[in-house]
Design a protein around this motif. Sequence first.
Motif, PDB file in Angstrom:
ATOM      1  N   PRO A 219      38.462  44.579  39.923  1.00  0.00           N
ATOM      2  CA  PRO A 219      39.511  43.591  40.197  1.00  0.00           C
ATOM      3  C   PRO A 219      39.243  42.901  41.522  1.00  0.00           C
ATOM      4  O   PRO A 219      38.318  43.287  42.260  1.00  0.00           O
ATOM      5  CB  PRO A 219      40.777  44.452  40.277  1.00  0.00           C
ATOM      6  CG  PRO A 219      40.280  45.760  40.800  1.00  0.00           C
ATOM      7  CD  PRO A 219      38.913  45.960  40.199  1.00  0.00           C
ATOM      8  N   ASN A 220      40.002  41.888  41.852  1.00  0.00           N
ATOM      9  CA  ASN A 220      39.901  41.224  43.144  1.00  0.00           C
ATOM     10  C   ASN A 220      40.906  41.818  44.117  1.00  0.00           C
ATOM     11  O   ASN A 220      41.937  42.383  43.706  1.00  0.00           O
ATOM     12  CB  ASN A 220      40.160  39.725  42.986  1.00  0.00           C
ATOM     13  CG  ASN A 220      39.105  39.035  42.151  1.00  0.00           C
ATOM     14  OD1 ASN A 220      37.915  39.280  42.323  1.00  0.00           O
ATOM     15  ND2 ASN A 220      39.540  38.184  41.228  1.00  0.00           N
ATOM     16  N   ASP A 223      44.928  41.828  43.681  1.00  0.00           N
ATOM     17  CA  ASP A 223      45.398  42.002  42.306  1.00  0.00           C
ATOM     18  C   ASP A 223      46.326  43.211  42.218  1.00  0.00           C
ATOM     19  O   ASP A 223      46.155  44.210  42.927  1.00  0.00           O
ATOM     20  CB  ASP A 223      44.223  42.211  41.348  1.00  0.00           C
ATOM     21  CG  ASP A 223      43.436  40.940  41.090  1.00  0.00           C
ATOM     22  OD1 ASP A 223      43.879  39.874  41.565  1.00  0.00           O
ATOM     23  OD2 ASP A 223      42.378  41.020  40.439  1.00  0.00           O
ATOM     24  N   VAL A 225      47.373  46.224  39.899  1.00  0.00           N
ATOM     25  CA  VAL A 225      46.788  46.971  38.773  1.00  0.00           C
ATOM     26  C   VAL A 225      47.546  48.268  38.530  1.00  0.00           C
ATOM     27  O   VAL A 225      48.288  48.752  39.394  1.00  0.00           O
ATOM     28  CB  VAL A 225      45.297  47.290  39.055  1.00  0.00           C
ATOM     29  CG1 VAL A 225      44.488  46.020  39.233  1.00  0.00           C
ATOM     30  CG2 VAL A 225      45.162  48.177  40.288  1.00  0.00           C
ATOM     31  N   VAL A 234      45.510  46.075  44.927  1.00  0.00           N
ATOM     32  CA  VAL A 234      44.140  46.357  45.359  1.00  0.00           C
ATOM     33  C   VAL A 234      43.971  45.875  46.797  1.00  0.00           C
ATOM     34  O   VAL A 234      44.235  44.713  47.112  1.00  0.00           O
ATOM     35  CB  VAL A 234      43.118  45.642  44.447  1.00  0.00           C
ATOM     36  CG1 VAL A 234      41.695  45.894  44.940  1.00  0.00           C
ATOM     37  CG2 VAL A 234      43.274  46.113  43.007  1.00  0.00           C
ATOM     38  N   TYR A 244      37.277  50.789  43.834  1.00  0.00           N
ATOM     39  CA  TYR A 244      38.232  49.990  44.593  1.00  0.00           C
ATOM     40  C   TYR A 244      39.389  50.871  45.035  1.00  0.00           C
ATOM     41  O   TYR A 244      39.618  51.966  44.494  1.00  0.00           O
ATOM     42  CB  TYR A 244      38.726  48.797  43.769  1.00  0.00           C
ATOM     43  CG  TYR A 244      39.352  49.135  42.441  1.00  0.00           C
ATOM     44  CD1 TYR A 244      40.739  49.255  42.302  1.00  0.00           C
ATOM     45  CD2 TYR A 244      38.565  49.316  41.305  1.00  0.00           C
ATOM     46  CE1 TYR A 244      41.317  49.558  41.079  1.00  0.00           C
ATOM     47  CE2 TYR A 244      39.131  49.607  40.079  1.00  0.00           C
ATOM     48  CZ  TYR A 244      40.507  49.728  39.960  1.00  0.00           C
ATOM     49  OH  TYR A 244      41.085  50.025  38.748  1.00  0.00           O
TER      50      TYR A 244
END
Length: 261
Positions: A219-220, A223, A225, A234, A244
């Motif tokens: 993911p960036n 984000d 999650v 994140v 991450y």
Amino acid sequence: MNRVVGVSFKQNSKIYFFNDNALKINDGDMIITETDRGLQLGYVVASDIMNKEVDDKMKKIVRVATPKDVMIFEKNKVDAFKALSKAKEISKKLNLNMNIIDANYTFDRNQLLFYFVSESRVDFRDMAKQLAFIYKTRIELRQVGVRDKAKQVSGIGQCGRELCCSCFLKDNLDSVTINMAKNQNIALNPSKINGQCGRLLCCLNYEDDVYTENRKDLPNVGDVVKTPNGEGKVVSIDILNKSYVVNVPDEGKIQILVKSE
């Protein structure tokens, strides 16, 4: 049977392909070959290029260089160096905004080529006329980029080793982009991501494919999650380790490792 051979005209420079003209040629041989600029002395770096067919339009190697050929070549280098100094002198007198970095004679001395760096276009017609009058041969002045200058001058990079462009890279890496630095999570600090030439480091290109591939499953930063401990944001990613960190409310920071298929 004719073969295709790879030839370089300077150490660690671009490889060009030639028809070997059915001559007995080995790696490391010095040869005289046809080029668009006339006869040139080059070095065979690949004596048989497999899976590459001889093209009718391909230039031919004329002969393996003789001791006399090598003497002519060495004299041309000395004379070209003197011409370089003269060209710099003329450029200064004409007040031209250019930095002349190299000069080369063709083997047959039918052309004298100068390379220069400039931030703008330069009207060098008067200079070319003066050089042609002095050296009685065809004069060509070619503007090159700062990467070419770094390759020619060489130096020590941030890694403590000789610049890649001057010791082994045979093609220019003008395709290096700022997105490569972003893709690798490198701080966009010019002193960190720029080389001696002032352009982006060529080595940013080396591992970019690996970073791009590993990023696919990540993911960036920012984000939201889901994790086994709940939903969170994140806060960081480790691209090479494919992991991450997620900040989950009431749980703190949790590291998630992405499983490889």
